[in-house]
Design a protein around this motif. Sequence first.
Motif, PDB file in Angstrom:
ATOM      1  N   PRO A   1     -11.293   2.243  -0.193  1.00 45.02           N
ATOM      2  CA  PRO A   1      -9.846   2.058  -0.323  1.00 45.02           C
ATOM      3  C   PRO A   1      -9.308   1.155   0.784  1.00 45.02           C
ATOM      4  O   PRO A   1      -9.775   1.208   1.916  1.00 45.02           O
ATOM      5  N   VAL A   2      -8.318   0.338   0.432  1.00 49.87           N
ATOM      6  CA  VAL A   2      -7.698  -0.536   1.429  1.00 49.87           C
ATOM      7  C   VAL A   2      -6.389   0.117   1.836  1.00 49.87           C
ATOM      8  O   VAL A   2      -5.473   0.229   1.040  1.00 49.87           O
ATOM      9  N   THR A   3      -6.313   0.597   3.073  1.00 52.04           N
ATOM     10  CA  THR A   3      -5.086   1.243   3.518  1.00 52.04           C
ATOM     11  C   THR A   3      -4.458   0.411   4.616  1.00 52.04           C
ATOM     12  O   THR A   3      -5.143  -0.320   5.318  1.00 52.04           O
TER      13      THR A   3
ATOM     14  N   ARG B   1      -5.420  -1.241  -7.125  1.00 50.38           N
ATOM     15  CA  ARG B   1      -4.072  -0.636  -7.207  1.00 50.38           C
ATOM     16  C   ARG B   1      -4.133   0.866  -6.988  1.00 50.38           C
ATOM     17  O   ARG B   1      -3.271   1.446  -6.332  1.00 50.38           O
ATOM     18  N   ASN B   2      -5.173   1.500  -7.533  1.00 48.11           N
ATOM     19  CA  ASN B   2      -5.282   2.961  -7.430  1.00 48.11           C
ATOM     20  C   ASN B   2      -5.665   3.428  -6.031  1.00 48.11           C
ATOM     21  O   ASN B   2      -5.326   4.524  -5.622  1.00 48.11           O
ATOM     22  N   ALA B   3      -6.397   2.573  -5.293  1.00 44.90           N
ATOM     23  CA  ALA B   3      -6.951   3.019  -4.008  1.00 44.90           C
ATOM     24  C   ALA B   3      -6.210   2.468  -2.802  1.00 44.90           C
ATOM     25  O   ALA B   3      -6.502   2.833  -1.680  1.00 44.90           O
TER      26      ALA B   3
ATOM     27  N   THR C   1      -2.985   1.147  -0.232  1.00 44.00           N
ATOM     28  CA  THR C   1      -1.587   1.294   0.213  1.00 44.00           C
ATOM     29  C   THR C   1      -1.072  -0.050   0.725  1.00 44.00           C
ATOM     30  O   THR C   1      -0.001  -0.137   1.291  1.00 44.00           O
ATOM     31  N   VAL C   2      -1.886  -1.092   0.565  1.00 42.06           N
ATOM     32  CA  VAL C   2      -1.520  -2.430   1.037  1.00 42.06           C
ATOM     33  C   VAL C   2      -0.935  -3.220  -0.131  1.00 42.06           C
ATOM     34  O   VAL C   2      -1.360  -3.061  -1.269  1.00 42.06           O
ATOM     35  N   GLY C   3       0.044  -4.075   0.141  1.00 44.37           N
ATOM     36  CA  GLY C   3       0.628  -4.909  -0.915  1.00 44.37           C
ATOM     37  C   GLY C   3      -0.361  -5.974  -1.361  1.00 44.37           C
ATOM     38  O   GLY C   3      -0.919  -6.680  -0.529  1.00 44.37           O
ATOM     39  N   GLY C   4      -0.566  -6.070  -2.652  1.00 44.70           N
ATOM     40  CA  GLY C   4      -1.514  -7.059  -3.170  1.00 44.70           C
ATOM     41  C   GLY C   4      -0.809  -8.193  -3.886  1.00 44.70           C
ATOM     42  O   GLY C   4       0.075  -7.965  -4.707  1.00 44.70           O
ATOM     43  N   ILE C   5      -1.175  -9.422  -3.535  1.00 40.51           N
ATOM     44  CA  ILE C   5      -0.693 -10.600  -4.264  1.00 40.51           C
ATOM     45  C   ILE C   5      -1.872 -11.127  -5.085  1.00 40.51           C
ATOM     46  O   ILE C   5      -2.954 -11.330  -4.536  1.00 40.51           O
ATOM     47  N   VAL C   6      -1.656 -11.300  -6.376  1.00 42.85           N
ATOM     48  CA  VAL C   6      -2.733 -11.784  -7.239  1.00 42.85           C
ATOM     49  C   VAL C   6      -2.518 -13.278  -7.486  1.00 42.85           C
ATOM     50  O   VAL C   6      -1.475 -13.687  -8.000  1.00 42.85           O
ATOM     51  N   ILE C   7      -3.503 -14.085  -7.081  1.00 42.93           N
ATOM     52  CA  ILE C   7      -3.461 -15.525  -7.362  1.00 42.93           C
ATOM     53  C   ILE C   7      -4.414 -15.798  -8.530  1.00 42.93           C
ATOM     54  O   ILE C   7      -5.575 -15.401  -8.490  1.00 42.93           O
TER      55      ILE C   7
ATOM     56  N   GLY D   1       2.556  -3.607 -11.355  1.00 38.22           N
ATOM     57  CA  GLY D   1       3.675  -3.822 -10.436  1.00 38.22           C
ATOM     58  C   GLY D   1       3.321  -4.671  -9.228  1.00 38.22           C
ATOM     59  O   GLY D   1       3.825  -4.463  -8.128  1.00 38.22           O
ATOM     60  N   MET D   2       2.440  -5.650  -9.421  1.00 42.02           N
ATOM     61  CA  MET D   2       2.026  -6.519  -8.312  1.00 42.02           C
ATOM     62  C   MET D   2       2.596  -7.928  -8.501  1.00 42.02           C
ATOM     63  O   MET D   2       3.053  -8.287  -9.575  1.00 42.02           O
ATOM     64  N   VAL D   3       2.542  -8.712  -7.441  1.00 41.77           N
ATOM     65  CA  VAL D   3       3.030 -10.097  -7.487  1.00 41.77           C
ATOM     66  C   VAL D   3       1.942 -10.994  -8.084  1.00 41.77           C
ATOM     67  O   VAL D   3       0.774 -10.885  -7.711  1.00 41.77           O
ATOM     68  N   LEU D   4       2.328 -11.882  -8.985  1.00 47.19           N
ATOM     69  CA  LEU D   4       1.377 -12.797  -9.619  1.00 47.19           C
ATOM     70  C   LEU D   4       1.796 -14.235  -9.330  1.00 47.19           C
ATOM     71  O   LEU D   4       2.936 -14.628  -9.584  1.00 47.19           O
ATOM     72  N   LEU D   5       0.875 -15.037  -8.795  1.00 47.24           N
ATOM     73  CA  LEU D   5       1.165 -16.443  -8.500  1.00 47.24           C
ATOM     74  C   LEU D   5       0.105 -17.322  -9.163  1.00 47.24           C
ATOM     75  O   LEU D   5      -1.070 -17.279  -8.779  1.00 47.24           O
TER      76      LEU D   5
END
Length: 209
Positions: free
Chosen positions: A1-3, A76-78, A80-86, A109-113
């Motif tokens: 998990p990425v916290t 997303r499930n693991a 607590t860090v904000g993820g930006i998807v490129i 609910g993530m950012v997509l670029l």
Amino acid sequence: PVTAGSIVVPYGHVIGNEKWRGSEIAQRLQGKIRLVFEDGLGLVDFHLSNRTCILYISEADLVAGDEFKRRLVRFRNASTVGGIVIVERTQISDQYFLAVQKLVVLELGMVLLPVANQGEASQLITQLVSFYVREQSKDHNSNPFLSKQCSQLAEPSVFRTVQQIPGVGKTKALLLLQQFGSIHRLCNASVKELELVVGQTVAQQIHSF
């Protein structure tokens, strides 16, 4: 998990997944930002700050099937860090883009670029990093880590020496030099002072060493 806090990103740096070493993105980022590679980032491709990371989906990932979707859902499930998807949106991958957009934005609910290629992605990462640096510099007075932009960070031999301490890799070496400024001050630091930078376990190892 990425916290949040599991990866500490030094001020003005990007930590890249080892698999990107030698890639077009990495080559284009060199000289624009300080890029440090590390193993063990797992699902994440680049960490921009302690709280924000990038997951990169290439044209090949989109064409290859659903593995990238599983990766995003696992993150997303693991995390607590904000993820930006490129995402690489090209003539070949365009047919998959709407489905990706729906998954990333509406379901996760993530950012997509979208980007056309790795060159465009590197420009985007550079812009994001300069944004985070500006944001962090607003907190400059309240953040002890940012108060000393250490001139000796440019000295490779000092940087390498600090990395020889047990439990200290590239990232922690950068943080220690930013905070203490010299090997001499690092050697004279108390466990308490070290703990503020690298946590209890590593602080004990450094102090003993």
